[in-house]
Design a protein around this motif. Structure first.
Motif, PDB file in Angstrom:
ATOM      1  N   ASP A 108      -7.127  26.380 -36.925  1.00 18.26           N
ATOM      2  CA  ASP A 108      -7.566  27.117 -38.115  1.00 18.26           C
ATOM      3  C   ASP A 108      -9.076  26.963 -38.292  1.00 18.26           C
ATOM      4  OD1 ASP A 108      -7.534  28.566 -40.439  1.00 18.26           O
ATOM      5  OD2 ASP A 108      -6.820  26.934 -41.706  1.00 18.26           O
ATOM      6  N   PRO A 109      -9.859  27.623 -37.442  1.00 22.99           N
ATOM      7  CA  PRO A 109     -11.310  27.431 -37.488  1.00 22.99           C
ATOM      8  C   PRO A 109     -11.973  28.025 -38.721  1.00 22.99           C
ATOM      9  CG  PRO A 109     -10.739  29.179 -35.951  1.00 22.99           C
ATOM     10  CD  PRO A 109      -9.446  28.540 -36.374  1.00 22.99           C
ATOM     11  N   HIS A 110     -11.267  28.874 -39.470  1.00 20.88           N
ATOM     12  CA  HIS A 110     -11.885  29.554 -40.604  1.00 20.88           C
ATOM     13  C   HIS A 110     -11.307  29.128 -41.948  1.00 20.88           C
ATOM     14  CE1 HIS A 110     -13.685  32.067 -37.545  1.00 20.88           C
ATOM     15  NE2 HIS A 110     -12.499  32.392 -37.103  1.00 20.88           N
ATOM     16  N   GLY A 111     -10.439  28.115 -41.968  1.00 23.04           N
ATOM     17  CA  GLY A 111      -9.798  27.691 -43.205  1.00 23.04           C
ATOM     18  C   GLY A 111     -10.590  26.626 -43.946  1.00 23.04           C
ATOM     19  N   LEU A 112     -10.526  26.659 -45.271  1.00 24.48           N
ATOM     20  CA  LEU A 112     -11.222  25.660 -46.078  1.00 24.48           C
ATOM     21  C   LEU A 112     -10.534  24.304 -45.987  1.00 24.48           C
ATOM     22  CD1 LEU A 112     -13.461  24.982 -48.065  1.00 24.48           C
ATOM     23  CD2 LEU A 112     -11.960  25.738 -49.926  1.00 24.48           C
TER      24      LEU A 112
END
Length: 328
Positions: free
Chosen positions: A20-24
């Motif tokens: 999940d490279p784009h998750g907070l």
């Protein structure tokens, strides 16, 4: 044992980055993991731990200084950071200054042995919530780096997000960078690429951002039949929702859809797209160095405002725990 724990944390961070490279949440766990590794390295007596601990401390210090500078930029020059339709009230700005003063005084009292039997233990929620915001800031920095590193290479549809027009009808540097990036990206594809330009008309603008963007693209020899205008959006969320309705009408529902915006804006854009369950990729446009601090300050403020109830709940919980701890 500390070496094994550090290795396990690094492995977890790598897995989260891939998964999940784009998750907070992934970014927050990465920040916490980095902090734990720094603590482990500081406690370790192995020779390898010294440079690792120094690197961790330097990183924390750098992010802390960057975060403090960003906060001072927000409350010191709100007219540059906050968008036209929004305002930071004088009461809010004064409250933040008081918060900074009390937080600094709390740290001073703790470090100089004048902490116990004073009012400062009752105000421990101030540094605790400040640390919470600091972790979110560091996670946003991690997300920024990831969003700019994991960029798309192929596209059938590019969605170019609008930005404010200069003098009501002129393309500025920020928006121009997005359009030039989209043109260069499309030229590298081996097939025609549809460009969706998204942006409505502000109260101080003579035309919609989408119309100005389409005119810019056509003047740069991009075929008009491959340009679709979305002229109603007023923010990033409506940019995505309105553009989605347009790319769904294209063959194969737009195929591989890629969002084009400035690098500092891409992380929040991907978060919103993920929340809206849009399967899209992203590609960052460059930002001139002089504008980056202002752009990033505006972006972090917008990131905080994505979940105001959550942050308010965390603050209330910390105040309650602080009072319970002091009374018990």
């Amino acid at each position: 044992m500390l070496l094994s724990a550090s290795a396990a944390i690094i492995f977890l961070i790598i897995l989260l980055t891939i998964w999940d490279p784009h998750g907070l949440t992934s970014a927050v766990i990465t920040v916490l993991g980095g902090g734990l590794i720094t603590v482990f390295a500081t406690l370790s007596r192995h020779p390898w731990a010294v440079p690792l601990a120094d690197l961790g401390k330097l990183t924390i210090l750098g992010i802390g200084a960057w975060g403090l500078f960003t906060l001072l930029l927000i409350i010191g020059t709100p007219s540059l950071v906050v968008r036209k339709r929004e305002r930071l009230t004088l009461g809010l700005i004064a409250g933040i200054w008081i918060w900074l003063f009390l937080g600094g005084a709390w740290l001073y009292a703790l470090s100089h042995g004048t902490f116990n039997d004073t009012i400062w233990p009752w105000l421990s929620f101030i540094p605790a919530f400040s640390l919470y915001l600091g972790i979110l800031f560091a996670a946003s920095a991690v997300g920024y780096l990831r969003a700019n590193s994991f960029r798309a290479r192929h596209a059938d549809t590019l969605v170019i997000l609008g930005a404010g027009l200069l003098n009501g009808n002129q393309i500025g540097r920020v928006l121009g960078a997005r359009l030039d990036t989209a043109l260069a990206f499309a030229s590298r594809q081996d097939h025609p690429v549809t460009l969706i330009v998204s942006g409505g008309q502000g109260s101080d603008e003579a035309t919609s951002e989408a119309a100005a963007m389409a005119d810019y693209l056509e003047r740069h020899d991009y075929p008009a039949d491959l340009i679709i205008q979305e002229t109603a959006a007023t923010n990033t969320r409506t940019n995505l929702l309105n553009s989605q309705r347009l790319w769904w009408r294209l063959p194969n529902q737009g195929g591989r859809v890629v969002l084009v915006t400035n690098g500092y804006h891409l992380f929040r854009t991907r978060l919103l797209a993920q929340h809206l369950r849009l399967h899209v990729s992203g590609y960052p446009a460059p930002t001139r160095f002089g504008y980056l601090p202002i752009g990033w300050a505006r972006e972090f403020l917008a990131l905080i405002m994505l979940h105001p109830r959550r942050h308010r709940g965390v603050l209330i919980g910390m105040v309650a725990m602080n009072l319970l701890w002091m009374l018990v």
